[in-house]
Design an enzyme around this catalytic site. Sequence first.
Site, PDB file in Angstrom:
ATOM      1  N   GLY A   1       4.900  32.841   4.773  1.00 17.48           N
ATOM      2  CA  GLY A   1       4.793  31.591   5.525  1.00 17.48           C
ATOM      3  C   GLY A   1       6.159  31.085   5.956  1.00 17.48           C
ATOM      4  O   GLY A   1       6.364  30.698   7.109  1.00 17.48           O
ATOM      5  N   ASP A   2       7.117  31.130   5.029  1.00 17.61           N
ATOM      6  CA  ASP A   2       8.468  30.649   5.343  1.00 17.61           C
ATOM      7  C   ASP A   2       9.082  31.485   6.460  1.00 17.61           C
ATOM      8  O   ASP A   2       9.725  30.964   7.367  1.00 17.61           O
ATOM      9  CB  ASP A   2       9.368  30.741   4.098  1.00 17.61           C
TER      10      ASP A   2
ATOM     11  N   SER B   1       1.913  35.721   0.625  1.00 14.48           N
ATOM     12  CA  SER B   1       2.775  34.949  -0.273  1.00 14.48           C
ATOM     13  C   SER B   1       3.419  33.804   0.501  1.00 14.48           C
ATOM     14  O   SER B   1       3.405  33.775   1.730  1.00 14.48           O
ATOM     15  CB  SER B   1       3.859  35.844  -0.852  1.00 14.48           C
ATOM     16  N   LYS B   2       3.993  32.899  -0.264  1.00 12.32           N
ATOM     17  CA  LYS B   2       4.665  31.759   0.338  1.00 12.32           C
ATOM     18  C   LYS B   2       5.814  32.221   1.234  1.00 12.32           C
ATOM     19  O   LYS B   2       6.091  31.610   2.256  1.00 12.32           O
ATOM     20  CB  LYS B   2       5.184  30.863  -0.781  1.00 12.32           C
ATOM     21  N   ARG B   3       6.441  33.330   0.821  1.00 11.80           N
ATOM     22  CA  ARG B   3       7.579  33.816   1.615  1.00 11.80           C
ATOM     23  C   ARG B   3       7.155  34.247   3.027  1.00 11.80           C
ATOM     24  O   ARG B   3       7.904  34.083   3.982  1.00 11.80           O
ATOM     25  CB  ARG B   3       8.290  34.956   0.894  1.00 11.80           C
TER      26      ARG B   3
END
Length: 522
Positions: free
Chosen positions: A270-271, A266-268
């Site tokens: 990556g963050d 998920s994008k999270r």
Amino acid sequence: MNSSKVRVRFAPSPTGPLHIGGVRTALYNYLFARQHGGDLIFRIEDTDSTRFVPGAEEYIIEAFHWLGIQFDEGVSFGGNYGPYRQSERKDIYKKYVGQLLQAGRAYIAFDTPEELKARRDEAEGAGQKFQYDASTRMQMRNSLTLGAEETQRLIDAGEPYVVRFLIQPGEDVHVDDIIRGDVVINSSVLDDKVLWKSADQLPTYHLANIVDDHLMEVTHVIRGEEWLPSAPLHVLLYRAFGWEDTMPRFAHLPLLLKPDGKGKLSKRDGDRLGFPVFPLEWHNPETGEVSSGYREQGYLPEAVVNFLALLGWNPGDDQELMSLQEMVQKFNLEKCSKNGARFDYVKGFWFNREYLLRRSDAEWAPAFVSLLAAQGITCSEERAAQVVELMKSKVIEYQTNDGPRKRNVSFVSDLWPLCRFFFVAPTSFNTEDKFIRKNWKEGTAAEMQQMLNLLATVDDFSAEGQKAVVDPWVEQTGIKPWNAWRVCLVGEGQGPDMYALSAFLGKEEVLRRMDFAIATLQ
Ligand code: GLU
């Protein structure tokens, strides 16, 4: 198959930036098309107007342009099977929905959202799950229960309706998947999917997708695993249309998993760990939120492509670095993994480094010059290339939300924290610093003054020129000036070979830095 030519498509919905998993799907379609001398189609599936995001289509096109993945036909590329944007194919879908209705393979349903919700709540109250299917459809408000006349009356009265696919229960539906083999699902678990809505005169994904793949003569559907549950429905749709003999072959690609392998990427993730999940930076037009992109983070497109290609497929030998051409030759859909592929972003650093190192120092220079300019430093490309040469094999520490980590220089931007002293002289010295404490003692200032006086006499200030004068002095006096000299020029215990650094800085700057250090530290 209508034609023997391989035709594949990448069919994103323009609902936001393209997720890196979508890039991999497109890449596999590309490799497959090229390998078979086929066509790669770019189709925009924008029938869900509520999810349309302005700029997403342009973003996707730009992303593939950057990555070097070329399409043969489709939105912005032209071709003989257009239009390729589904919102421009309304009349086509309407015709085919009519065909299914005519043949009794679909029916019209008037149930309002409120009525459907009431049915769902009722079922839930009884500990069950409501599904619009053979077991319930005869209790609902549709053309099967209302009859032809009443149905027509309601349509004429402008009552909104949907067209539902009539699924016969109790049938094993086989999906012949190139990667997964024979996938069987019983039709009883499927619901009578909505295919078309009178409100916006638009089809849903399922109908549009099947009609288009058929009309565009798509031979292979290569897409993400998240579409596997829809595949039996798609098979039934092909059958209902009488298109089963030209039905494309399916290949559902493995999911991309979190770096620890636990769950979907998920994008999270990556963050949190400091890597992008989108090819290009994305500016959300609604929230203003900016999401980082591989391009802006300094990845080379060929590194991203190579890294992604191996997430779910490997050529079966040990070769990891492959050009697009080599991948086209070696790619094998049948050898794709069924299991999710762990998104090992650290491996992404490695790929980028490998591809960066294949470029000359001069090729790194323009990006480095821009980075320096952002720091207010003017530097020629020639001098920038000299710094690259000296520093590209160093290790840097980088930050993640899970704490600091180390890696080899893998991006041009990794150079800046390593190279600051090439451009900015020390303005103070941290006397608590271990390296300085150890290497700057009583008497060091005097030794450095001697060396300064000596260097002042050197005319040829190249590394060789300095060496020719300094080495004999070192020999003669037994002074070991290297670490103290490093303190003078760098301000701490890092950096390249001292003669190389000194030559880069030039005589005037070297003498100035030494003078400053002597004055400050003595
Ligand atoms: N529009 C779908 C998507 O966004 C396409 C799925 C398919 O390839 O059938 O992924």
